[in-house]
Design a protein around this motif. Structure first.
Motif, mmCIF file in Angstrom:
data_model
loop_
_atom_site.group_PDB
_atom_site.id
_atom_site.type_symbol
_atom_site.label_atom_id
_atom_site.label_comp_id
_atom_site.label_asym_id
_atom_site.label_seq_id
_atom_site.Cartn_x
_atom_site.Cartn_y
_atom_site.Cartn_z
ATOM 1 N N LYS A 89 79.369 35.375 44.836
ATOM 2 C CA LYS A 89 80.397 34.786 44.065
ATOM 3 C C LYS A 89 80.122 35.661 42.622
ATOM 4 O O LYS A 89 79.065 35.571 42.101
ATOM 5 C CB LYS A 89 80.005 33.308 43.813
ATOM 6 C CG LYS A 89 81.079 32.500 42.840
ATOM 7 C CD LYS A 89 80.596 31.239 42.705
ATOM 8 C CE LYS A 89 81.653 30.466 41.655
ATOM 9 N NZ LYS A 89 81.390 28.969 41.590
ATOM 10 N N GLU B 166 90.821 35.946 41.746
ATOM 11 C CA GLU B 166 91.481 35.023 41.790
ATOM 12 C C GLU B 166 90.249 33.898 42.069
ATOM 13 O O GLU B 166 89.492 34.465 42.585
ATOM 14 C CB GLU B 166 92.624 34.666 43.091
ATOM 15 C CG GLU B 166 93.826 35.398 42.749
ATOM 16 C CD GLU B 166 94.554 34.967 41.640
ATOM 17 O OE1 GLU B 166 94.174 33.715 41.322
ATOM 18 O OE2 GLU B 166 95.385 35.774 41.084
ATOM 19 N N PRO B 167 90.354 32.520 41.804
ATOM 20 C CA PRO B 167 89.395 31.740 42.021
ATOM 21 C C PRO B 167 88.870 31.651 43.398
ATOM 22 O O PRO B 167 89.810 31.856 44.375
ATOM 23 C CB PRO B 167 89.808 30.333 41.500
ATOM 24 C CG PRO B 167 90.952 30.764 40.505
ATOM 25 C CD PRO B 167 91.370 32.236 41.088
ATOM 26 N N GLY B 168 87.636 31.529 43.830
ATOM 27 C CA GLY B 168 86.994 31.546 45.013
ATOM 28 C C GLY B 168 86.834 32.990 45.577
ATOM 29 O O GLY B 168 86.064 33.239 46.708
ATOM 30 N N GLU B 169 87.388 34.064 45.114
ATOM 31 C CA GLU B 169 87.027 35.551 45.708
ATOM 32 C C GLU B 169 85.904 36.117 45.409
ATOM 33 O O GLU B 169 85.116 35.605 44.320
ATOM 34 C CB GLU B 169 88.184 36.597 44.890
ATOM 35 C CG GLU B 169 89.371 36.480 45.176
ATOM 36 C CD GLU B 169 90.363 37.517 44.996
ATOM 37 O OE1 GLU B 169 90.358 38.717 45.607
ATOM 38 O OE2 GLU B 169 91.406 37.258 43.906
ATOM 39 N N ARG B 170 85.318 36.649 46.412
ATOM 40 C CA ARG B 170 83.938 37.209 46.246
ATOM 41 C C ARG B 170 83.912 38.734 46.101
ATOM 42 O O ARG B 170 84.948 39.304 46.171
ATOM 43 C CB ARG B 170 83.500 36.892 47.709
ATOM 44 C CG ARG B 170 83.298 35.065 47.765
ATOM 45 C CD ARG B 170 82.618 34.850 49.075
ATOM 46 N NE ARG B 170 81.176 35.383 49.108
ATOM 47 C CZ ARG B 170 79.990 34.385 48.549
ATOM 48 N NH1 ARG B 170 80.426 33.105 47.858
ATOM 49 N NH2 ARG B 170 78.871 34.878 48.666
ATOM 50 N N SER C 244 84.488 38.347 37.438
ATOM 51 C CA SER C 244 85.970 38.138 37.899
ATOM 52 C C SER C 244 87.159 38.248 36.843
ATOM 53 O O SER C 244 87.999 38.824 37.237
ATOM 54 C CB SER C 244 85.739 36.355 37.809
ATOM 55 O OG SER C 244 84.984 35.907 38.823
#
Length: 243
Positions: A114, A126-130, A120
């Motif tokens: 994460k 985007e939120p949750g992308e790794r 980021s």
């Protein structure tokens, strides 16, 4: 003299560089007139639209200027030459080669994780992308000359991490996924290696470093790599032009 272009770079970039070489090789001075479009297309055996794109790049770089109705001329900026200009976008491997180094890549770690807020933001995730985190040393005759961290959006590379040879060129790997970087935004700082990196990798003699943090973008302007590279200060210098 016929000089057909054969290179792995994009055609327009190749052509821009070859015209810049022509200016230097033929000793053209500020105020001298550049060969005509017809002469350049014949010399390089290239289409006129590609030539005009290359000439636009040279104009943007202030190497040439246009006088409408008269042609293109060599600008004063063409007389300014610097070694290893920091404004040149190139892979770490290519850069090291220009210094005369034949580096080997030592992969220290590969992980999927994460990203923190900085990564980021730089990669516009985007939120949750790794991301894939690649930690490597570049060695010249077994001497560490670069410590490199690269972050790539996981969505770009779908293969299993252990199925990929991470010791090769990251730019070539991204090209296989049609995401090769074409430009970047970078900053340079003089630092020491972080203490945890020094202790973990036995780099106590690395010394002062030039830290280059760089966000690399593909041809569509989408960020595909966030790089944190520490260049051994005793082995690297960069130049710039002020205008």
């Amino acid at each position: 003299m016929d000089e057909p272009l054969r290179d792995t770079r994009t055609l327009v970039i190749q052509l821009r560089d070859r015209i810049a070489d022509l200016i230097r090789d033929e000793g053209l001075q500020p105020g001298d007139k550049l060969p005509t479009e017809a002469q350049l297309t014949a010399r390089f055996k290239i289409s006129r639209p590609a030539l005009r794109e290359a000439l636009k790049l040279l104009e943007q770089d202030d190497i040439i200027y246009v006088e409408h109705g008269r042609g293109r001329f060599i600008s004063a900026m063409s007389a300014v030459q610097v070694d290893r200009p920091i404004t040149v976008f190139e892979s770490v491997t290519d850069m090291a080669r220009q210094y005369g180094y034949k580096t080997q890549n030592k992969v220290l770690s590969i992980s999927e994780e994460k990203p923190d807020d900085t990564i980021s933001r730089q990669l516009r995730l985007e939120p949750g992308e790794r991301v894939i985190r690649i930690e490597r040393l570049r060695l010249e005759s077994d001497l560490p000359i670069m410590y490199c961290l690269d972050y790539v959006p996981r969505s770009i590379i779908s293969a299993r991490l252990y199925d990929i040879d991470w010791s090769g060129s990251l730019l070539s790997l991204l090209e296989q996924h049609k995401q090769r970087p074409r430009m970047s935004a970078a900053s340079v700082t003089a630092v020491m290696l972080p203490d945890d990196v020094v202790q973990r990798n036995d780099l106590r003699d690395f010394g002062p470093a030039l830290l280059i943090t760089e966000t690399c973008f593909n041809a569509a302007g989408v960020p595909v790599v966030y790089a944190i590279d520490y260049h051994r200060g005793s082995h690297f210098t960069f130049s710039l032009v002020r205008k």
